[in-house]
Design an enzyme around this catalytic site. Sequence first.
Site, PDB file in Angstrom:
ATOM      1  N   CYS A  84     -17.754  17.831 -19.755  1.00  0.00           N
ATOM      2  CA  CYS A  84     -17.493  17.116 -21.018  1.00  0.00           C
ATOM      3  C   CYS A  84     -18.550  17.572 -22.031  1.00  0.00           C
ATOM      4  CB  CYS A  84     -17.585  15.615 -20.778  1.00  0.00           C
ATOM      5  SG  CYS A  84     -17.598  14.638 -22.298  1.00  0.00           S
ATOM      6  N   CYS A  87     -21.038  14.431 -22.801  1.00  0.00           N
ATOM      7  CA  CYS A  87     -21.999  13.823 -21.859  1.00  0.00           C
ATOM      8  C   CYS A  87     -22.343  14.716 -20.671  1.00  0.00           C
ATOM      9  CB  CYS A  87     -21.476  12.477 -21.368  1.00  0.00           C
ATOM     10  SG  CYS A  87     -20.128  12.620 -20.184  1.00  0.00           S
ATOM     11  N   CYS A 102       0.537  27.383 -24.244  1.00  0.00           N
ATOM     12  CA  CYS A 102       0.727  26.285 -25.199  1.00  0.00           C
ATOM     13  C   CYS A 102      -0.331  26.326 -26.306  1.00  0.00           C
ATOM     14  CB  CYS A 102       0.719  24.929 -24.495  1.00  0.00           C
ATOM     15  SG  CYS A 102      -0.904  24.390 -23.938  1.00  0.00           S
ATOM     16  N   CYS A 133     -12.752  11.449 -20.913  1.00  0.00           N
ATOM     17  CA  CYS A 133     -13.848  11.631 -19.963  1.00  0.00           C
ATOM     18  C   CYS A 133     -14.138  10.272 -19.314  1.00  0.00           C
ATOM     19  CB  CYS A 133     -15.088  12.139 -20.689  1.00  0.00           C
ATOM     20  SG  CYS A 133     -16.579  12.045 -19.698  1.00  0.00           S
ATOM     21  N   CYS A 136     -17.923   8.914 -20.517  1.00  0.00           N
ATOM     22  CA  CYS A 136     -18.281   8.513 -21.889  1.00  0.00           C
ATOM     23  C   CYS A 136     -17.078   8.118 -22.741  1.00  0.00           C
ATOM     24  CB  CYS A 136     -19.060   9.620 -22.583  1.00  0.00           C
ATOM     25  SG  CYS A 136     -18.051  11.031 -23.081  1.00  0.00           S
ATOM     26  N   HIS A 139     -12.436  11.765 -25.994  1.00  0.00           N
ATOM     27  CA  HIS A 139     -11.040  12.217 -25.951  1.00  0.00           C
ATOM     28  C   HIS A 139     -10.995  13.695 -25.535  1.00  0.00           C
ATOM     29  CE1 HIS A 139      -6.860  12.824 -27.219  1.00  0.00           C
ATOM     30  NE2 HIS A 139      -7.282  13.901 -27.865  1.00  0.00           N
ATOM     31  N   HIS A 142      -4.261  15.559 -23.603  1.00  0.00           N
ATOM     32  CA  HIS A 142      -3.173  14.791 -22.973  1.00  0.00           C
ATOM     33  C   HIS A 142      -2.771  15.454 -21.665  1.00  0.00           C
ATOM     34  CE1 HIS A 142      -2.960  13.483 -27.182  1.00  0.00           C
ATOM     35  NE2 HIS A 142      -2.509  12.355 -26.679  1.00  0.00           N
ATOM     36  N   ASP A 146       4.783  18.719 -16.683  1.00  0.00           N
ATOM     37  CA  ASP A 146       5.619  19.926 -16.706  1.00  0.00           C
ATOM     38  C   ASP A 146       4.854  21.165 -16.238  1.00  0.00           C
ATOM     39  OD1 ASP A 146       3.848  20.303 -18.747  1.00  0.00           O
ATOM     40  OD2 ASP A 146       5.333  20.416 -20.358  1.00  0.00           O
ATOM     41  N   ARG A 154      -0.056  19.328 -16.062  1.00  0.00           N
ATOM     42  CA  ARG A 154      -0.689  20.185 -17.080  1.00  0.00           C
ATOM     43  C   ARG A 154      -1.631  19.328 -17.908  1.00  0.00           C
ATOM     44  NH1 ARG A 154       1.095  21.608 -22.488  1.00  0.00           N
ATOM     45  NH2 ARG A 154       3.037  20.506 -22.050  1.00  0.00           N
ATOM     46  N   CYS A 156      -3.749  19.252 -20.791  1.00  0.00           N
ATOM     47  CA  CYS A 156      -3.832  20.043 -22.016  1.00  0.00           C
ATOM     48  C   CYS A 156      -5.070  19.562 -22.783  1.00  0.00           C
ATOM     49  CB  CYS A 156      -2.553  19.805 -22.809  1.00  0.00           C
ATOM     50  SG  CYS A 156      -2.433  20.773 -24.292  1.00  0.00           S
TER      51      CYS A 156
HETATM   52 FE    FE Z   1     -18.116  12.572 -21.370  1.00  0.00          FE
END
Ligand code: FE
Length: 172
Positions: A84, A87, A102, A133, A136, A139, A142, A146, A154, A156
């Site tokens: 991440c 963090c 993609c 994560c 922490c 974001h 997603h 598939d 997957r 992504c």
């Molecule tokens: Fe994190």
Amino acid sequence: MKRIIFILKLSTATLLAACQNTEKPVHSTIQKNQTMSNFTVNKTEEEWKKTLSEEQYHILREKGTERPNTGKYNMHFEKGKYTCAACGYELFDSDNKFESHCGWPSFDNEIGNGRIKKQTDYSLGMARTEILCGKCGGHLGHIFDDGPTKTGLRYCVNSLSLEFKSANDTLK
Ligand code: FE
């Protein structure tokens, strides 16, 4: 009289539109604060702003999305681990990375169960599963069902949400 009613309607519509515009960030702030309390790494938004770049802050803390095919890890296939960017928690192994075409780094699994949290994201008028994560709450992106490999998954992920640790570096 008709003119007055029209003006009243117009004022109400303007007021509602203004409310909708201000409602969105307030709502996302509440969501962020609620989410934050579930994670072991908790920092105020001011603290995150000091430790993350502006772009990283937008993705990790404001749930932004980097433009496809622009991230530094999209076509990156070196051996190692992805952590991440906020963090340092280890999230993905390069063995699980694959080219999904993609435009974002894609993985078919996470390093260990529970390292990544999932929650439903209703933005963009559809239900998707957001990945965060587990330490922490940053974001990541997603997850979709598939995937072309055995797991059928997957993940992504935004490159800006990740840092890469080369397997060669870990051996040093
Ligand atoms: Fe994190």
